[in-house]
Every structure is written in structure tokens, then in C-alpha cells.
Design a protein around this motif. Sequence first.
Motif, mmCIF file in Angstrom:
data_model
loop_
_atom_site.group_PDB
_atom_site.id
_atom_site.type_symbol
_atom_site.label_atom_id
_atom_site.label_comp_id
_atom_site.label_asym_id
_atom_site.label_seq_id
_atom_site.Cartn_x
_atom_site.Cartn_y
_atom_site.Cartn_z
ATOM 1 N N LYS A 37 12.337 -20.956 -16.437
ATOM 2 C CA LYS A 37 11.778 -22.268 -16.093
ATOM 3 C C LYS A 37 12.812 -23.373 -16.296
ATOM 4 N N GLY A 38 13.629 -23.230 -17.360
ATOM 5 C CA GLY A 38 14.677 -24.212 -17.617
ATOM 6 C C GLY A 38 15.743 -24.233 -16.539
ATOM 7 N N SER A 39 15.904 -23.097 -15.855
ATOM 8 C CA SER A 39 16.898 -23.011 -14.779
ATOM 9 C C SER A 39 16.379 -23.600 -13.472
ATOM 10 N N GLY A 40 15.069 -23.817 -13.413
ATOM 11 C CA GLY A 40 14.475 -24.350 -12.188
ATOM 12 C C GLY A 40 14.222 -23.299 -11.124
ATOM 13 N N LYS A 41 14.461 -22.011 -11.458
ATOM 14 C CA LYS A 41 14.240 -20.938 -10.481
ATOM 15 C C LYS A 41 12.761 -20.540 -10.478
ATOM 16 N N PRO A 42 12.198 -20.226 -9.305
ATOM 17 C CA PRO A 42 10.815 -19.755 -9.271
ATOM 18 C C PRO A 42 10.685 -18.373 -9.914
ATOM 19 N N ILE A 43 9.556 -18.139 -10.579
ATOM 20 C CA ILE A 43 9.312 -16.853 -11.222
ATOM 21 C C ILE A 43 7.979 -16.302 -10.725
ATOM 22 N N ILE A 44 7.984 -15.013 -10.399
ATOM 23 C CA ILE A 44 6.783 -14.316 -9.941
ATOM 24 C C ILE A 44 6.456 -13.225 -10.953
ATOM 25 N N LEU A 45 5.238 -13.237 -11.495
ATOM 26 C CA LEU A 45 4.798 -12.168 -12.392
ATOM 27 C C LEU A 45 4.272 -11.017 -11.545
ATOM 28 N N VAL A 46 4.816 -9.824 -11.778
ATOM 29 C CA VAL A 46 4.423 -8.644 -11.011
ATOM 30 C C VAL A 46 3.698 -7.679 -11.946
ATOM 31 N N LEU A 47 2.404 -7.522 -11.742
ATOM 32 C CA LEU A 47 1.614 -6.594 -12.552
ATOM 33 C C LEU A 47 1.742 -5.206 -11.935
ATOM 34 N N ASN A 48 2.597 -4.379 -12.511
ATOM 35 C CA ASN A 48 2.836 -3.027 -11.987
ATOM 36 C C ASN A 48 1.883 -2.032 -12.662
ATOM 37 N N LYS A 49 1.832 -0.814 -12.114
ATOM 38 C CA LYS A 49 0.936 0.249 -12.577
ATOM 39 C C LYS A 49 -0.528 -0.142 -12.355
ATOM 40 N N GLY A 50 -0.759 -0.854 -11.241
ATOM 41 C CA GLY A 50 -2.099 -1.308 -10.924
ATOM 42 C C GLY A 50 -3.086 -0.199 -10.652
ATOM 43 N N ASP A 51 -2.588 1.013 -10.359
ATOM 44 C CA ASP A 51 -3.493 2.140 -10.133
ATOM 45 C C ASP A 51 -4.179 2.588 -11.421
ATOM 46 N N LEU A 52 -3.728 2.088 -12.569
ATOM 47 C CA LEU A 52 -4.319 2.466 -13.857
ATOM 48 C C LEU A 52 -5.387 1.477 -14.315
ATOM 49 N N VAL A 53 -5.636 0.443 -13.515
ATOM 50 C CA VAL A 53 -6.516 -0.652 -13.933
ATOM 51 C C VAL A 53 -7.516 -0.957 -12.815
ATOM 52 N N PRO A 54 -8.794 -1.209 -13.143
ATOM 53 C CA PRO A 54 -9.776 -1.565 -12.108
ATOM 54 C C PRO A 54 -9.360 -2.829 -11.347
#
Length: 265
Positions: A37-54
Motif C-alpha cells: 500500500k505504501g508503494s501505491g501498487k494495487p493489491i489483489i487478494l487471491v483466495l486459493n484452494k477454493g474447492d475445500l470451502v463452501p
Amino acid sequence: MLSILKSVIKRSDVILEVLDSREPELTRSRRIERIVKGSGKPIILVLNKGDLVPLDVLKGWKDFYEMQGFKCVFVSSREHQGTKFLRNVIKESLRGRTGVVGVIGYPKTGKSSVINVLKGRHAASTSSVPMSTGFTKALQIVRIDSRIYAIDTPGIIPPDGDPLERAIRGSKPEDLEDPLKVAMALIERISRFNKGSLTQAYGTEFSTPLDLLEKIALKRGWIFRKDREPNVDQAAVQLIRDFHEGKIVYYTKPKGFEDDKTSNI
């Protein structure tokens, strides 16, 4: 490690932080997020292993993080699901320009696997054992398509926190001071959130964490020759590895999440 990470962030136009969908909050690095965030770059959170979660729980986590101002996408690199949407979100963040995506996260969240499925074939080295010697010691630049490149960053965010948190964040069981104690704590945590998941994973009922480890050891034939007692230490190491490899299906829920009918991704 921190200097390498800052170099990756500097070289990247967009940052993907890959999280384990089962434990998103414990596999986030808030320190790294602050640097990004301090760098000003956009960040995307990627929730992986979604097949293990409803699916509704995944949507709950997505809403939870978007309310905090993050872009968030859930995927399953193992099942090749959600990656087309992730690619589109990356392109939106790049605003149509050619760019570099830095892929960061704790070991065993599946960073290299996410890159592989984005590309559509094997593009980056992966390992079934966290931070194994010989796997991607140096940063790799991988071409995703004609306009997107990715930097794979294996091992530059070492697992931290207490022993249980370190295990959840991908620390090898051999690197833990007391894998037996950690495995029992992990069993208690998983049972608290999803009581039947371990029974399903190992095909046996159990009364206590130690009882489960004894039954795993007996089932695998891990028995000390001298006294014929089950080798629970070996079972503990295996359980932690099984967790890393996505063999234990369970999930945590975001704060305020209300249960609905659930279905898998």
C-alpha cells in the motif's frame, strides 16, 4: 528477504497476495500489505484452494475483504476454477497495459500453482513440501500471455507467529520444535470449526487429538518394534503435511458471517 520482497514490489505493476481459503486471516501478511500500500501498487487478494470451502463461505470472505477496500478473487488452482475471472481482474488493474504481476504469499498457499493455471500449463516449479531445497531458489519471471508477466516469489515470506500459526502458514513439520504438540493443536482448531472433517479425511472416529494420531499411526503401520506402541510423532508430521497438501477439508468463517445453505465451488 525483506529487500528481495521490496525489489519484487518495485518491479511489479500489480501484486497478488495468495491466501489459503481455509484460513485467510492466518495466511495474510499484514506487514507485506502495508509495504504494498505504501508503494501505491494495487493489491489483489487471491483466495486459493477454493474447492475445500463452501461457495457461500468464499463469497462471505470476498465481501469481508472488499468491505476493507481490497480487490478479492477466489479460485481453485487444483480444479482450474476461477482463474479466468482472476485474469480479467488483473487486466482491469493494469488498465489494458502490458504489465508485471508480483505473486506473493506464505509457503503452501499455492503461489506457483496459481501462476500455472493462469498460464494454462506448467509454468513455474512447484513442490509438495514447503520451501524444499532445490525448488525456485531464485525469483522466476513467467509469461502469462502476450501482455502479462508474473514474478514467482517462493520462500521470501518465511512462516512466522506461534508454532500453530507457523504450521498453518506452511512451515515444514521438521522445522517445528514439537510437531506432536502442533498437530494436536491443529486437530483441536479444525474440530472446532468443522467437527467431521478429520473423521472424513482419515476414515475413523476419535475422542481426542491424541486418539486420532494413534489411530492414524496404527492404520499406517507406524508402530515401535520394542513396545508395539503407535508412533504418534510420525502421525503428527503426516497430519501437518496432509493439511499443507489440501487433504483436510475444513474452513473458517469471516466475522459476522451468517450460515446459509452451502455448496462447493
